[in-house]
Write a protein that holds these residues in place. Structure first.
Motif, PDB file in Angstrom:
ATOM      1  N   LEU A  11       0.836  -1.201   0.000  1.00  0.00           N
ATOM      2  CA  LEU A  11       0.000   0.000   0.000  1.00  0.00           C
ATOM      3  C   LEU A  11       0.874   1.257   0.000  1.00  0.00           C
ATOM      4  O   LEU A  11       0.544   2.263  -0.635  1.00  0.00           O
ATOM      5  CB  LEU A  11      -0.896  -0.024   1.239  1.00  0.00           C
ATOM      6  CG  LEU A  11      -2.181   0.787   1.246  1.00  0.00           C
ATOM      7  CD1 LEU A  11      -3.059   0.488   0.051  1.00  0.00           C
ATOM      8  CD2 LEU A  11      -2.953   0.528   2.533  1.00  0.00           C
ATOM      9  N   LEU A  14       2.317   2.466  -3.530  1.00  0.00           N
ATOM     10  CA  LEU A  14       1.432   3.000  -4.572  1.00  0.00           C
ATOM     11  C   LEU A  14       1.558   4.518  -4.647  1.00  0.00           C
ATOM     12  O   LEU A  14       1.495   5.204  -3.632  1.00  0.00           O
ATOM     13  CB  LEU A  14      -0.028   2.626  -4.287  1.00  0.00           C
ATOM     14  CG  LEU A  14      -0.326   1.149  -4.014  1.00  0.00           C
ATOM     15  CD1 LEU A  14      -1.819   0.937  -3.805  1.00  0.00           C
ATOM     16  CD2 LEU A  14       0.189   0.261  -5.140  1.00  0.00           C
ATOM     17  N   SER A  16      -0.053   7.977  -6.144  1.00  0.00           N
ATOM     18  CA  SER A  16      -1.318   8.508  -6.667  1.00  0.00           C
ATOM     19  C   SER A  16      -1.049   9.788  -7.450  1.00  0.00           C
ATOM     20  O   SER A  16      -0.407  10.721  -6.935  1.00  0.00           O
ATOM     21  CB  SER A  16      -2.258   8.789  -5.497  1.00  0.00           C
ATOM     22  OG  SER A  16      -3.554   9.000  -5.956  1.00  0.00           O
ATOM     23  N   ASP A 300      -9.408   2.141  -3.145  1.00  0.00           N
ATOM     24  CA  ASP A 300      -8.574   2.523  -2.003  1.00  0.00           C
ATOM     25  C   ASP A 300      -7.206   3.069  -2.400  1.00  0.00           C
ATOM     26  O   ASP A 300      -6.325   3.201  -1.564  1.00  0.00           O
ATOM     27  CB  ASP A 300      -8.392   1.321  -1.062  1.00  0.00           C
ATOM     28  CG  ASP A 300      -7.748   0.115  -1.762  1.00  0.00           C
ATOM     29  OD1 ASP A 300      -7.365   0.226  -2.947  1.00  0.00           O
ATOM     30  OD2 ASP A 300      -7.632  -0.945  -1.112  1.00  0.00           O
ATOM     31  N   SER A 301      -7.018   3.383  -3.697  1.00  0.00           N
ATOM     32  CA  SER A 301      -5.666   3.713  -4.164  1.00  0.00           C
ATOM     33  C   SER A 301      -5.465   5.132  -4.667  1.00  0.00           C
ATOM     34  O   SER A 301      -4.336   5.591  -4.742  1.00  0.00           O
ATOM     35  CB  SER A 301      -5.266   2.736  -5.278  1.00  0.00           C
ATOM     36  OG  SER A 301      -5.380   1.414  -4.815  1.00  0.00           O
ATOM     37  N   GLN A 302      -6.524   5.839  -5.058  1.00  0.00           N
ATOM     38  CA  GLN A 302      -6.344   7.195  -5.585  1.00  0.00           C
ATOM     39  C   GLN A 302      -6.552   8.225  -4.477  1.00  0.00           C
ATOM     40  O   GLN A 302      -7.675   8.502  -4.081  1.00  0.00           O
ATOM     41  CB  GLN A 302      -7.315   7.457  -6.742  1.00  0.00           C
ATOM     42  CG  GLN A 302      -6.915   6.777  -8.028  1.00  0.00           C
ATOM     43  CD  GLN A 302      -7.804   5.612  -8.375  1.00  0.00           C
ATOM     44  OE1 GLN A 302      -8.979   5.583  -8.064  1.00  0.00           O
ATOM     45  NE2 GLN A 302      -7.239   4.611  -9.021  1.00  0.00           N
ATOM     46  N   GLN A 303      -5.461   8.773  -3.983  1.00  0.00           N
ATOM     47  CA  GLN A 303      -5.530   9.764  -2.917  1.00  0.00           C
ATOM     48  C   GLN A 303      -5.709  11.161  -3.503  1.00  0.00           C
ATOM     49  O   GLN A 303      -4.986  11.558  -4.414  1.00  0.00           O
ATOM     50  CB  GLN A 303      -4.240   9.728  -2.066  1.00  0.00           C
ATOM     51  CG  GLN A 303      -4.053   8.450  -1.288  1.00  0.00           C
ATOM     52  CD  GLN A 303      -5.101   8.256  -0.209  1.00  0.00           C
ATOM     53  OE1 GLN A 303      -5.615   9.207   0.365  1.00  0.00           O
ATOM     54  NE2 GLN A 303      -5.427   7.008   0.072  1.00  0.00           N
ATOM     55  N   SER A 366      -6.882   4.927 -14.438  1.00  0.00           N
ATOM     56  CA  SER A 366      -6.594   3.679 -13.749  1.00  0.00           C
ATOM     57  C   SER A 366      -7.420   2.572 -14.391  1.00  0.00           C
ATOM     58  O   SER A 366      -8.451   2.836 -15.001  1.00  0.00           O
ATOM     59  CB  SER A 366      -6.940   3.805 -12.259  1.00  0.00           C
ATOM     60  OG  SER A 366      -6.779   2.566 -11.599  1.00  0.00           O
ATOM     61  N   ILE A 371      -2.370   1.176 -11.596  1.00  0.00           N
ATOM     62  CA  ILE A 371      -2.711   2.001 -10.436  1.00  0.00           C
ATOM     63  C   ILE A 371      -3.200   3.383 -10.840  1.00  0.00           C
ATOM     64  O   ILE A 371      -4.132   3.924 -10.239  1.00  0.00           O
ATOM     65  CB  ILE A 371      -1.483   2.094  -9.503  1.00  0.00           C
ATOM     66  CG1 ILE A 371      -1.177   0.694  -8.949  1.00  0.00           C
ATOM     67  CG2 ILE A 371      -1.716   3.077  -8.355  1.00  0.00           C
ATOM     68  CD1 ILE A 371       0.260   0.427  -8.661  1.00  0.00           C
ATOM     69  N   ASN A 391       4.303   4.282 -11.231  1.00  0.00           N
ATOM     70  CA  ASN A 391       3.948   2.945 -10.723  1.00  0.00           C
ATOM     71  C   ASN A 391       4.424   1.800 -11.621  1.00  0.00           C
ATOM     72  O   ASN A 391       4.158   0.635 -11.339  1.00  0.00           O
ATOM     73  CB  ASN A 391       2.424   2.848 -10.564  1.00  0.00           C
ATOM     74  CG  ASN A 391       1.905   3.799  -9.503  1.00  0.00           C
ATOM     75  OD1 ASN A 391       2.221   3.659  -8.328  1.00  0.00           O
ATOM     76  ND2 ASN A 391       1.115   4.791  -9.916  1.00  0.00           N
ATOM     77  N   HIS A 452      -6.367  -2.101  -4.271  1.00  0.00           N
ATOM     78  CA  HIS A 452      -5.326  -2.845  -3.560  1.00  0.00           C
ATOM     79  C   HIS A 452      -5.910  -4.003  -2.755  1.00  0.00           C
ATOM     80  O   HIS A 452      -5.393  -5.130  -2.773  1.00  0.00           O
ATOM     81  CB  HIS A 452      -4.543  -1.894  -2.649  1.00  0.00           C
ATOM     82  CG  HIS A 452      -3.571  -2.585  -1.731  1.00  0.00           C
ATOM     83  ND1 HIS A 452      -3.907  -2.965  -0.455  1.00  0.00           N
ATOM     84  CD2 HIS A 452      -2.282  -2.972  -1.915  1.00  0.00           C
ATOM     85  CE1 HIS A 452      -2.869  -3.549   0.117  1.00  0.00           C
ATOM     86  NE2 HIS A 452      -1.871  -3.564  -0.738  1.00  0.00           N
ATOM     87  N   ARG A 636      -9.800   4.081   3.273  1.00  0.00           N
ATOM     88  CA  ARG A 636      -9.359   4.884   2.127  1.00  0.00           C
ATOM     89  C   ARG A 636      -8.346   5.962   2.517  1.00  0.00           C
ATOM     90  O   ARG A 636      -7.346   6.157   1.833  1.00  0.00           O
ATOM     91  CB  ARG A 636     -10.571   5.534   1.448  1.00  0.00           C
ATOM     92  CG  ARG A 636     -11.581   4.529   0.929  1.00  0.00           C
ATOM     93  CD  ARG A 636     -12.820   5.188   0.360  1.00  0.00           C
ATOM     94  NE  ARG A 636     -13.765   5.614   1.383  1.00  0.00           N
ATOM     95  CZ  ARG A 636     -14.828   4.918   1.768  1.00  0.00           C
ATOM     96  NH1 ARG A 636     -15.058   3.748   1.224  1.00  0.00           N
ATOM     97  NH2 ARG A 636     -15.636   5.382   2.681  1.00  0.00           N
TER      98      ARG A 636
END
Length: 658
Positions: A11, A14, A16, A300-303, A366, A371, A391, A452, A636
């Motif tokens: 995690l 990754l 973003s 849960d991966s794009q901040q 994505s 990612i 990534n 993820h 998230r």
């Protein structure tokens, strides 16, 4: 080369890539890059620059803070952004020729949003002001105070992620002169404003506000067009529902915005609107599309993904996102109502900006095994060129599973859509356990995007089934509305039908080793499933609802959400109780792990406490894990260490029982 399996700790690897923003010269752009900082247990988001001619990338900020909302001045010589450099989000200005960023605000609660004045010498902003105070008042000195009572006099008094709402504080619009740093407050009164748009000639503004005294039963934020000099207001739209994301056309004759009325409460599709400033006429351009405008993806991966609602081009084309069949696509509309997809299928466009000419767009993209990176795309041909590859090495190093799209018959013989992942390292002829994942919302959707958690379960040797049952967005208005008043009905049937369908078609699935998990609405449904079926051998319920009767009074949205979704309030306790998983606790035979955040105001932790104590008292197999200093968004945006711990609990429980 043998690829390694994905891990929980991955995690933190990754990267973003979000918020692409074109410069006025259309030759360069900036974007925000976000990573987990394990050392400080935080996220750090920095500003990067890309030259679109040479493709050269340059990192412009290097701090540990979170930067957001980058925006160029009209002449391109300055860049404004928000930064948490000193804890609260404050406004900073950076010369595009280089040098140190200059902080231009110091408000106690920070700055919520801002817009450049076209002259480049002023910036409009939105910030909190205490009742009876002004932006220009000296901030009160922080003194250690004794605890004081919080007097509650309205129903909307708390909010998940914020806690108890500050009393006697209102959001107002101000303007700051960048040369003199003089601030002028534009709006007044005990109201909460939102800054929407400034016209290209600098003469008009659009803001939203609800000036009703008691808003407990009001669900609207009306849009107003304001003459900046005279402050004369004209109503653009004033009806129940949510409207915003306003943008002026280049010639300042029209406005585009997005919104949804209250026809189906919070299940109503969002539409694209155009308003003519001269005639006051309003039209819905997307009326003929039975899918919602916007991005409804759960992942849960794009901040910090924050895309514009609409983007105009100079020839009066309007670009926007559309959620459809598990994709988020970039669409373009003409004022005549023609509608075209500008991007392809099987992907998630989670950020974009479009050249003024309409010749090309910047898109952050994505999909299930990628990612997310930034691309420049030629609109006419659809050709793309990657501008970032943060990534790439990770994606080459780790075995990522490509899901297979599935379609099956759900309740009432409706077609239902979803995906099935084989375990990483799948070997033909072997049997594998299967975990069913259920999304929250319920008006959200699983999508063709990187997730993820789903890849992690596949890496640990599980098949993963995830579907969009009725109630999910990305399909028809009838489909998204169908869950309301029927929680545990057709939605439950859809999920069980999905299990039957994949078992019939995939002999590698071990039907004696099935698991189920989900959060929020997905937690409600996990609780419901184990109270109505014994076919799952393990379950993990997260941030769940177990009792609609108590949810009514403890959730920040309970008193209206119950009525909107279940179709009952406290005058019909029997209906609320009939839809409550807690009622069926005696039938639960599946080992159930309960995960919940202590600061969750959306689905408060008492929902978990009731379920846990009830199951324990009944001598059922159960566990309970509480996450301190975490809210409804733990999975998230929670503290990284708690996100790792959550995943350890989920995978540990399934390992024990499956």
């Amino acid at each position: 080369m043998t690829k390694r399996k994905l891990t929980i700790e991955d995690l933190s690897k990754l990267v973003s890539v979000t918020q692409p923003t074109l410069a006025p010269n259309q030759q360069e752009a900036v974007f925000v890059q976000t990573k987990i900082n394990d050392k400080d247990n935080t996220y750090q988001a920095n500003l990067w620059h890309v030259d679109l001619n040479t493709m050269k990338l340059t990192q412009w900020t290097h701090g540990k803070e979170k930067i957001s909302s980058p925006s160029y001045s009209l002449d391109g010589t300055q860049l404004a952004f928000l930064s948490t450099r000193e804890e609260k989000n404050q406004l900073y200005i950076l010369s595009t020729k280089g040098g140190e960023a200059r902080k231009v605000t110091s408000y106690e609660k920070g700055v919520s949003s801002f817009l450049w004045s076209p002259c480049g010498k002023k910036i409009w902003f939105l910030a909190s002001v205490k009742e009876g105070k002004n932006f220009t008042d000296e901030p009160e000195k922080e003194e250690k105070k004794n605890p004081e009572p919080y007097v509650v006099n309205k129903m909307k008094y708390k909010l998940d992620g914020a806690g108890l709402l500050p009393q006697g504080t209102y959001k107002h619009i101000g303007v700051i002169d960048l040369e003199t740093e003089e601030v002028t407050q534009f709006t007044q009164g005990n109201h909460v404003y939102d800054l929407q748009a400034i016209s290209h000639n600098g003469e008009k503004m659009v803001f939203s506000v609800n000036r009703s005294e008691n808003q407990d039963f009001e669900f609207r934020q009306s849009l107003f067009l304001v003459d900046i000099k005279s402050k004369e207001e004209k109503t653009i739209i004033e009806e129940d529902g949510y409207f915003g994301g306003v943008a002026f056309s280049f010639d300042d004759t029209k406005l585009a915005f997005v919104g949804s009325d209250s026809a189906f409460k919070n299940a109503t599709h969002t539409e694209l609107y155009v308003y003519d400033l001269e005639t006051g006429a309003r039209q819905i351009l997307t009326e003929g599309i039975d899918a919602p405008v916007g991005d409804y993806v759960v992942a849960d991966s794009q901040q910090g993904a924050d895309a514009p609602s609409v983007v105009w081009t100079q020839d009066n084309h309007i670009y926007f996102q559309l959620s459809t069949m598990g994709d988020v696509r970039l669409y373009v509309a003409t004022l005549e109502g023609e509608m075209y997809p500008a991007t392809g299928d099987n992907e998630h466009i989670y950020g974009y900006d479009v050249a003024k000419s309409g010749e090309f767009a910047l898109v952050t993209v994505s999909n299930s095994t990628e990612i997310g990176e930034l691309y420049v795309q030629t609109i006419a041909t659809g050709e793309r060129q990657a501008l970032t590859s943060f990534n790439e090495s990770f994606e080459h190093e780790v075995e990522l599973v490509q899901p297979e799209a599935i379609m099956f018959q759900g309740a009432k013989d409706w077609a239902v859509h979803g995906w099935l992942m084989k375990p990483a390292g799948y070997v033909e002829g072997q049997k594998y356990p299967l975990i069913v994942e259920i999304h929250g919302g319920p008006h959200a959707m699983f999508a063709n995007t990187f997730f993820h958690e789903l890849q992690l379960l596949a890496a640990q040797g599980y098949g993963v089934l995830y579907i969009n049952p009725r109630g999910s967005h990305g399909y028809s208005q009838q489909f998204v509305d169908a869950v309301r008043g029927d929680y545990g009905g057709g939605d439950y049937e859809d999920i069980m039908a999905a299990v039957d369908s994949v078992l019939a078609d995939n002999d590698w699935i071990d039907e004696n080793r099935l698991g189920v998990t989900g959060g929020s609405y997905g937690g409600f449904m996990t609780n419901w499933i184990v109270g109505h079926s014994n076919r799952f051998k393990a379950a993990v319920t997260q941030r769940s609802i177990s009792n609609w009767v108590s949810f009514f009074g403890v959730s920040d949205i309970g008193y209206y959400f119950n009525e909107w979704q279940i179709g009952a309030d406290m005058t019909d306790v029997e209906k609320l109780w009939n839809h409550s998983p807690l009622k069926y606790a005696q039938h639960i035979e599946t080992p159930l792990l309960i995960l919940h955040s202590e600061k969750d105001f959306r689905c408060p932790i008492e929902q978990a406490e009731q379920l846990y104590i009830t199951l324990k008292q009944m001598k059922k197999e159960t566990g309970f894990v509480r996450f301190p200093d975490a809210d409804h968004n733990l999975s998230r945006t929670g503290h990284p260490n708690l996100r790792y711990a959550r995943l350890e609990q989920i995978t540990g429980w399934f390992k024990k029982y499956l």
